[in-house]
Enzyme design. Structure first.
Site, short mmCIF file in Angstrom:
data_model
loop_
_atom_site.label_atom_id
_atom_site.label_comp_id
_atom_site.label_asym_id
_atom_site.label_seq_id
_atom_site.Cartn_x
_atom_site.Cartn_y
_atom_site.Cartn_z
N LYS A 89 -0.01 -9.26 2.93
CA LYS A 89 1.23 -8.76 3.52
C LYS A 89 1.29 -9.11 5.02
O LYS A 89 0.35 -8.80 5.76
CB LYS A 89 1.29 -7.23 3.42
CG LYS A 89 2.06 -6.72 2.23
CD LYS A 89 1.94 -5.22 2.23
CE LYS A 89 3.09 -4.53 1.59
NZ LYS A 89 2.93 -3.07 1.64
C1 E4P Z 1 5.94 -1.19 0.62
O1 E4P Z 1 5.30 -2.20 0.43
C2 E4P Z 1 5.56 -0.21 1.65
O2 E4P Z 1 4.17 -0.02 1.58
C3 E4P Z 1 6.15 1.15 1.45
O3 E4P Z 1 7.00 1.20 0.35
C4 E4P Z 1 6.69 1.77 2.69
O4 E4P Z 1 7.09 3.05 2.35
P1 E4P Z 1 7.46 4.17 3.41
O5 E4P Z 1 8.78 3.82 4.01
O6 E4P Z 1 7.52 5.42 2.58
O7 E4P Z 1 6.35 4.18 4.42
#
Ligand code: E4P
Length: 226
Positions: A89
């Site tokens: 990522k």
């Molecule tokens: C996705 O890859 C992210 O890890 C995640 O969905 C972010 O979620 P949040 O907005 O609840 O932190």
């Protein structure tokens, strides 16, 4: 269409993977911190390898922890070497809007054969450009988009149209789920994948009226043996 788990909780991953209903896992530094990871890179490595082995060949997204270009590249190559199913990522840009990340994304995908999930995106146009840079996954943070007062469904529809129209390989991951309904809602609106915290899955499975029906069947079943 698929559901991923957005968690570092190994017990929850084992449970839902065992049921055969998830097709991948996503993590980020905040998720790892919440799941109790300590010990720097060694702690991250242990946890991510444990998850990767458990869900293989399904993909596990692991996020870089730095915004320095050389360090990001180094981490990305290292993470991808931990297991065949690891996807790295990278955020769409740096903390102050630095745009070099796109160049790195293109390089990782094409030169280093690293699959990239471009993350922290709030709009169709960000995701479209990440897809143009050859990302394997583009992560739209739908719950955060809605929190800002925009409609994530509109972004999602625009994005799916653009990816299909331009025959781009990127798959859309919708993240930031805020309620159970988001999962089918976003899959229905064009997401290839929704990644969710485990707590939203139980209400998808368990229904009070199903409970009552099962109880009735069991009660009558017992009577058949009296
Ligand atoms: C996705 O890859 C992210 O890890 C995640 O969905 C972010 O979620 P949040 O907005 O609840 O932190």
């Amino acid at each position: 269409m698929a559901i991923f788990l957005d968690t570092g909780d190994v017990a929850e991953i084992r449970k839902y993977h065992g049921m055969g209903i998830i097709r991948g896992v996503t993590t980020n530094p905040s998720i790892l911190m919440k799941s109790g990871v300590t010990g720097g890179m060694e702690g991250i490595r242990k946890k991510e390898i444990e998850i990767a082995e458990m869900i293989a060949p399904y993909p596990l997204s692991v996020e870089v922890t730095t915004n320095d270009m050389d360090e990001m590249r180094k981490q990305a190559i290292e993470f991808a070497g931990w297991a065949d199913n690891i996807v790295v990522k990278i955020t769409i840009h740096g903390p102050n809007g630095e745009m070099e990340n796109l160049q790195l994304i293109k390089e990782l995908e094409n030169k280093y054969n690293v699959r990239v999930n471009v993350t922290a995106m709030m709009s169709a146009q960000q995701c479209f450009l990440a897809a143009m840079a050859d990302a394997t996954y583009v992560s739209l943070f739908c719950g955060r988009v809605n929190n800002m007062g925009y409609n994530c469904i509109e972004e999602l529809k625009k994005l799916r149209y653009l990816l299909d129209e331009h025959k781009l390989k990127a798959k859309i991951i919708c993240g930031s789920t805020r309620e159970t309904l988001n999962i089918v809602e976003w899959l229905g609106a064009g997401a290839h994948i929704v990644t969710t915290q485990p707590s939203f899955l139980e209400p998808m499975i368990v229904h009070p009226y199903s409970k009552e029906t099962v109880q009735q069947f069991l009660k009558d079943g017992e009577k058949l043996f009296r």
